[in-house]
Design an enzyme around this catalytic site. Structure first.
Site, PDB file in Angstrom:
ATOM      1  N   GLU A 177      60.746  79.389  38.426  1.00  0.00           N
ATOM      2  CA  GLU A 177      61.321  79.297  37.080  1.00  0.00           C
ATOM      3  C   GLU A 177      61.882  80.670  36.723  1.00  0.00           C
ATOM      4  OE1 GLU A 177      59.097  77.050  34.308  1.00  0.00           O
ATOM      5  OE2 GLU A 177      60.241  77.729  32.576  1.00  0.00           O
ATOM      6  N   GLU A 301      55.539  75.460  24.166  1.00  0.00           N
ATOM      7  CA  GLU A 301      56.597  74.825  24.957  1.00  0.00           C
ATOM      8  C   GLU A 301      56.071  73.650  25.779  1.00  0.00           C
ATOM      9  OE1 GLU A 301      58.360  78.124  27.147  1.00  0.00           O
ATOM     10  OE2 GLU A 301      59.644  78.587  25.438  1.00  0.00           O
ATOM     11  N   ARG A 334      48.164  84.333  26.742  1.00  0.00           N
ATOM     12  CA  ARG A 334      49.496  84.734  26.272  1.00  0.00           C
ATOM     13  C   ARG A 334      49.649  84.536  24.757  1.00  0.00           C
ATOM     14  NH1 ARG A 334      54.179  82.423  28.686  1.00  0.00           N
ATOM     15  NH2 ARG A 334      55.252  84.357  29.115  1.00  0.00           N
ATOM     16  N   LYS A 375      54.592  89.380  24.590  1.00  0.00           N
ATOM     17  CA  LYS A 375      55.962  89.743  24.978  1.00  0.00           C
ATOM     18  C   LYS A 375      56.433  90.929  24.146  1.00  0.00           C
ATOM     19  CE  LYS A 375      57.508  85.267  26.729  1.00  0.00           C
ATOM     20  NZ  LYS A 375      58.573  84.265  26.846  1.00  0.00           N
ATOM     21  N   ASP A 380      61.976  86.216  22.446  1.00  0.00           N
ATOM     22  CA  ASP A 380      61.913  85.805  23.848  1.00  0.00           C
ATOM     23  C   ASP A 380      62.865  86.625  24.720  1.00  0.00           C
ATOM     24  OD1 ASP A 380      61.255  84.387  26.034  1.00  0.00           O
ATOM     25  OD2 ASP A 380      62.038  82.466  25.360  1.00  0.00           O
ATOM     26  N   GLU A 402      54.018  92.329  27.752  1.00  0.00           N
ATOM     27  CA  GLU A 402      54.705  91.559  28.796  1.00  0.00           C
ATOM     28  C   GLU A 402      56.197  91.877  28.751  1.00  0.00           C
ATOM     29  OE1 GLU A 402      53.763  87.291  29.050  1.00  0.00           O
ATOM     30  OE2 GLU A 402      55.824  86.893  29.645  1.00  0.00           O
ATOM     31  N   GLU A 408      66.353  87.067  32.896  1.00  0.00           N
ATOM     32  CA  GLU A 408      66.702  85.739  32.367  1.00  0.00           C
ATOM     33  C   GLU A 408      67.833  85.784  31.347  1.00  0.00           C
ATOM     34  OE1 GLU A 408      63.424  83.679  30.564  1.00  0.00           O
ATOM     35  OE2 GLU A 408      64.688  82.051  29.823  1.00  0.00           O
ATOM     36  N   TRP A 557      64.465  75.288  18.224  1.00  0.00           N
ATOM     37  CA  TRP A 557      64.006  76.431  19.015  1.00  0.00           C
ATOM     38  C   TRP A 557      63.834  77.715  18.221  1.00  0.00           C
ATOM     39  CZ3 TRP A 557      61.955  75.754  23.651  1.00  0.00           C
ATOM     40  CH2 TRP A 557      62.259  74.582  24.337  1.00  0.00           C
TER      41      TRP A 557
HETATM   42  O1  GCW Z   1      61.767  82.404  27.802  1.00  0.00           O
HETATM   43  C1  GCW Z   1      61.043  81.308  28.073  1.00  0.00           C
HETATM   44  C2  GCW Z   1      61.588  80.863  29.378  1.00  0.00           C
HETATM   45  C3  GCW Z   1      60.698  79.858  30.038  1.00  0.00           C
HETATM   46  C4  GCW Z   1      59.326  80.485  30.179  1.00  0.00           C
HETATM   47  C5  GCW Z   1      58.805  80.856  28.798  1.00  0.00           C
HETATM   48  C6  GCW Z   1      57.481  81.584  28.866  1.00  0.00           C
HETATM   49  C7  GCW Z   1      57.792  80.092  31.964  1.00  0.00           C
HETATM   50  O2  GCW Z   1      62.870  80.335  29.174  1.00  0.00           O
HETATM   51  O3  GCW Z   1      61.244  79.542  31.280  1.00  0.00           O
HETATM   52  O4  GCW Z   1      58.434  79.606  30.834  1.00  0.00           O
HETATM   53  O5  GCW Z   1      59.702  81.717  28.182  1.00  0.00           O
HETATM   54  O6  GCW Z   1      57.504  82.794  28.841  1.00  0.00           O
HETATM   55  O7  GCW Z   1      56.459  80.935  28.953  1.00  0.00           O
END
Ligand code: GCW
Length: 834
Positions: A177, A301, A334, A375, A380, A402, A408, A557
């Site tokens: 992924e 998610e 997380r 994060k 994101d 993180e 990405e 989202w």
């Molecule tokens: O940014 C999103 C990503 C997902 C990812 C998620 C996460 C693994 O698009 O692909 O899933 O974050 O960090 O859990």
């Protein structure tokens, strides 16, 4: 005579261009001729311990020094009292004769130093433990590789924090992924691979920059992960990593007690569930004695979680952590917990609030071996975000930051984006918790609030591509992540310069050119994508690669920027907005709350303003967006020409690979520039003062050319094609576009902008007055995370034919032959002056 005093005379080898595939990363150990400064380094390596890690350290030192210095080094386990040697030892096996600093060193630390008694020269690499030894060896090798002096006086280095992990989002079927460099090095077809040689190589790379843990499967964890037969398979991965001091860990799904254990529930406080976790963890440690622990993504998610039983993340994390504690394992839970079905019409709804809202009240309720993995930003991994307010809010809980090494939202290793400056900006953000200095780096090191654990996690996602990350320049991000995790106070330039030297050699032109290219590349990428904190502006419903601006709006989202004809940006103020800013400690909140003190590069993250709002540099928001896009895209055009000055100074293979990527990036930067600027111009109805946006006098739209077989279509989203239209060919034998040129006689570059889907390899030829000037195949192979078989910002691609001599009346003909479901789509042809 002292060792190494002649470093000033070191002549740096003009590296012979040789074939290289990038597989060695920064551990190439290229020969350094004239390295007289290291002439007195003893040729005997003596390693006192005999674990696999001791052996790996000794072998690495032998291999690296022999290769760089061009002489023989031997390894043995014994030394005579009067023999000169490089001695590798750790505190557990240390013989008094070799101490340089006494017998105290923090875990994983090392001391390098020289000890000369009479004619006996000893160079000592003393680790606190075997890992420390290994890190000391790699540090010594990096100094030699970069032509720097070795310390003679005892010099100790210690890691910033205990958690220095990478996560791999690999699936058991072999896909990754958000992986952009081929398939998994760990899995294929539902199982751990037979050949794990790349895993051992990966462990070596990681250890060389001090990384001590790898989570080897996707945080969206396969439900089979904790099946007994899978645990035995994972144990084979751990065996490969162990000699490098890298502990393996697993991402798990919290429903495992039910799915794997067949219990009626996975309620974390249920006694049968608690017992299940205990026996599962015992089973794991039988197979993997140095197992690191679990990473948990829950209630996020689509993953299940404790909310199903009205339990908190703390109750869930603790149930698992208690099982791990006796074995020395940890839980990284997380902080990425949010609702992806938010209501756009609710002006108070705000995804950025979620981390704090879900975890703040749990501060102090976690077991001591739980770390909250947060994060860097609250959304994101966007091109620019503020530091997550959670960092300042959790003061009785260990935290790890993180980062996403895999790009990405940052060009997916097709664009060069050096991320260390971005990460440092977050790490250096002073949260001002308790009204005192609490920079994020000190919080995650556990220093600010005296926490027992904490550290750094990087989502790496290396793959089977020989060079690990696809773009040769992207390896600087993996390298830099490790270096920053070890010492977040290192400067960007220290990290960059060493990486460049080790990866590309010490030639001063090579070093300065590559450093300069990388140094500002994040800013350049930001300029031609999303500015002022608005988010990357990529198509968030698709592949997260090309532009797709409104995809972020009007859905659940929550990556909104709330644009309309009058203004843009999320109002996150306490006074009139979502209140997000109030999650920061008061001093920092005050800076963000006031539109006049909020830094411009976070303006649209924090505030909703008119397009005519004037920034600190005197430009309006909308004009800034136009100018930044033109500037950024123009800089991206220079990458390939600057790179070409290095031809012959670096090996041809990596030279060509990089040139191809820079050429691609130059084209895609223009796709970004045009999409974003046209979108802003349409939305705001405010024209670009310089008249560039929407005005392309050198372009001939494909739909305006004389077509044979080609038919026009509307492109969606509209901003991703010039004039919002393309042409496609649905005849298997091919189609033709013809145009008569009216350019004054001269030399020009001819650009063809076409769409390269992942589902086919269309064939194109370009003729001038019936004579071919180029032909190519649209064979893009970006990993098809989802099949994008459409003309859009992901697939728009450009090719340039330079130095073509033209005169008025010339005829240009483009032939396209479709392949599979790719109809040889074309956007426009552009003829620019040389
Ligand atoms: O940014 C999103 C990503 C997902 C990812 C998620 C996460 C693994 O698009 O692909 O899933 O974050 O960090 O859990």
């Amino acid at each position: 005579m002292r060792l190494y005093r002649n470093l000033g005379l070191l002549l740096l080898a003009p590296l012979l261009a040789q074939a290289e595939d990038g597989s060695q990363g920064w551990l190439r150990y290229a020969p350094i001729t004239g390295a007289t400064g290291y002439a007195n380094l003893p040729s005997q390596v003596v390693v006192l311990g005999n674990t696999p890690t001791d052996q790996a350290a000794a072998n690495e030192l032998q291999r690296g020094l022999a290769s760089m210095l061009g002489r023989t080094f031997t390894v043995s386990h014994e030394t005579h009292a009067d023999a000169s040697a490089i001695v590798i030892a750790n505190l557990a096996v240390l013989n008094k004769a070799f101490t340089v600093t006494g017998d105290k060193l923090p875990p994983e630390s090392y001391t390098l130093g020289e000890k000369t008694v009479g004619k006996t020269h000893r160079y000592l690499v003393i680790g606190a433990d075997a890992r420390g030894e290994l890190y000391g060896v790699f540090h010594l090798l990096a100094l030699v590789g970069a032509g720097q002096p070795l310390p003679t006086k005892p010099t100790t280095e210690s890691p910033s924090s205990p958690i220095r992990w990478v996560n791999q989002w690999d699936n058991l079927d072999g896909t990754i992924e958000r992986g952009y460099a081929g398939r998994s090095i760990f899995y294929d077809n539902g199982h751990v691979r037979n050949d794990l040689s790349r895993v051992s190589d990966y462990g070596r790379l990681l250890a060389s920059v001090g990384i001590n843990g790898v989570t080897v499967n996707n945080v969206n964890s396969d439900l089979r992960t904790l099946e007994p037969e899978m645990i035995l398979e994972f144990a084979r991965i751990a065996d490969q990593l162990r000699p490098w001091g890298v502990r393996m860990s697993l991402s798990i799904d919290l429903s495992s007690p039910q799915v794997v254990g067949h219990l009626p529930t996975f309620d974390p406080v249920d006694p049968t569930v608690i017992a299940w976790w205990q026996s599962k963890v015992d089973e794991i440690y039988k197979a993997i004695p140095d197992f690191g622990g679990f990473v948990i993504k829950a209630d996020s998610e689509g993953r299940v979680g404790p909310s199903q039983y009205h339990r908190t993340p703390a109750e869930a994390a603790n149930a698992v952590a208690r099982a791990l504690k006796p074995h020395g394992g940890v839980v990284l839970y997380r902080g990425f917990v949010y609702n992806n079905h938010l209501d756009y019409n609710d002006l108070k709804a705000d995804r950025a609030r979620a981390g704090y809202d879900n975890f703040r009240a749990l501060d102090g309720k976690f077991e001591s071996n739980v770390v909250i993995q947060v994060k860097n930003g609250p959304i994101d991994f966007q091109v620019r975000e503020p530091a997550s307010p959670l960092f300042g809010a959790l003061q009785h809980t260990s935290q790890a930051i993180e980062f996403q090494i895999t790009q990405e939202y940052l060009g997916q290793q097709r664009h060069m984006v050096f991320l260390i400056p971005m990460w440092k900006e977050t790490l250096d953000t002073d949260m001002r918790a308790q009204n005192r200095s609490t920079p994020v780096k000190e919080i995650v090191e556990g220093k600010s609030f005296q926490q027992p654990l904490g550290g750094f996690v990087g989502v790496a996602n290396v793959g089977l591509d020989a060079n690990w990350m696809h773009h040769p320049m992207a390896m600087a991000n993996l390298y830099g992540f490790g270096r920053l995790a070890w010492n977040p106070d290192l400067t960007t330039d220290q990290i960059l310069d060493t990486w460049t030297r080790l990866t590309w050699g010490n030639n001063p032109t090579v070093v300065s050119t590559i450093d300069e290219l990388q140094r500002h590349s994040w800013h350049v990428y930001e300029q031609y994508t999303g500015n002022l904190g608005i988010g990357t502006l990529t198509n968030i419903l698709g592949y997260h690669f090309g532009p797709g601006i409104e995809s972020a709006e009007r859905n659940g989202w929550g990556q909104w920027f709330r644009a309309d004809a009058n203004g843009i940006g999320m109002d996150r103020t306490v006074a009139t907005g979502t209140g997000y800013i109030g999650q920061y400690p008061p001093e920092l909140a005050k800076v963000y709350e006031d539109v006049n003190t909020c830094p411009d590069d976070l303006l649209l993250f924090m505030h909703h303003v008119p397009y005519t709002h004037v920034l600190h540099d005197g430009k309006t928001v909308v004009q800034y967006v136009y100018d930044a896009h033109y500037e950024g895209a123009a800089t991206a055009q220079t990458y390939s020409t600057r790179w070409q000055t290095l031809k012959g100074l670096v090996d041809d293979d990596r030279y060509n690979e990089t040139l191809k990527l820079f050429t691609y990036q130059a084209g895609h930067a223009i796709v970004w520039r045009d999409a974003v600027t046209r979108w802003f111009q349409k939305e705001s109805s405010i024209p670009d003062k310089q008249g560039r946006v929407g005005n392309y006098p050198d372009r001939i739209e494909a739909e305006d050319m004389t077509a044979e077989g080609y038919t026009p279509i509307e492109v969606k989203p509209w901003e991703t094609a010039s004039n919002s239209k393309a042409v496609v060919c649905n005849q298997p034998t091919g189609c033709t576009l013809t145009t008569t040129l009216n350019k004054p006689a001269g030399t020009y570059n001819i650009v063809v902008q076409y769409f390269d889907y992942w589902s086919g390899k269309s064939h194109f030829t370009l003729d001038l007055n019936g004579k071919p000037i180029g032909n190519w195949i649209a064979d893009d192979t970006l990993p098809p995370a989802r099949a994008e078989n459409q003309p859009n910002g992901d697939t728009s691609t450009r090719i340039t034919f330079p130095n073509i001599t033209l005169k008025p009346g010339d005829t240009l003909t483009l032939h396209g032959i479709p392949d599979n479901t790719e109809p040889a789509p074309v956007d426009y042809i552009e003829i620019t002056e040389k």
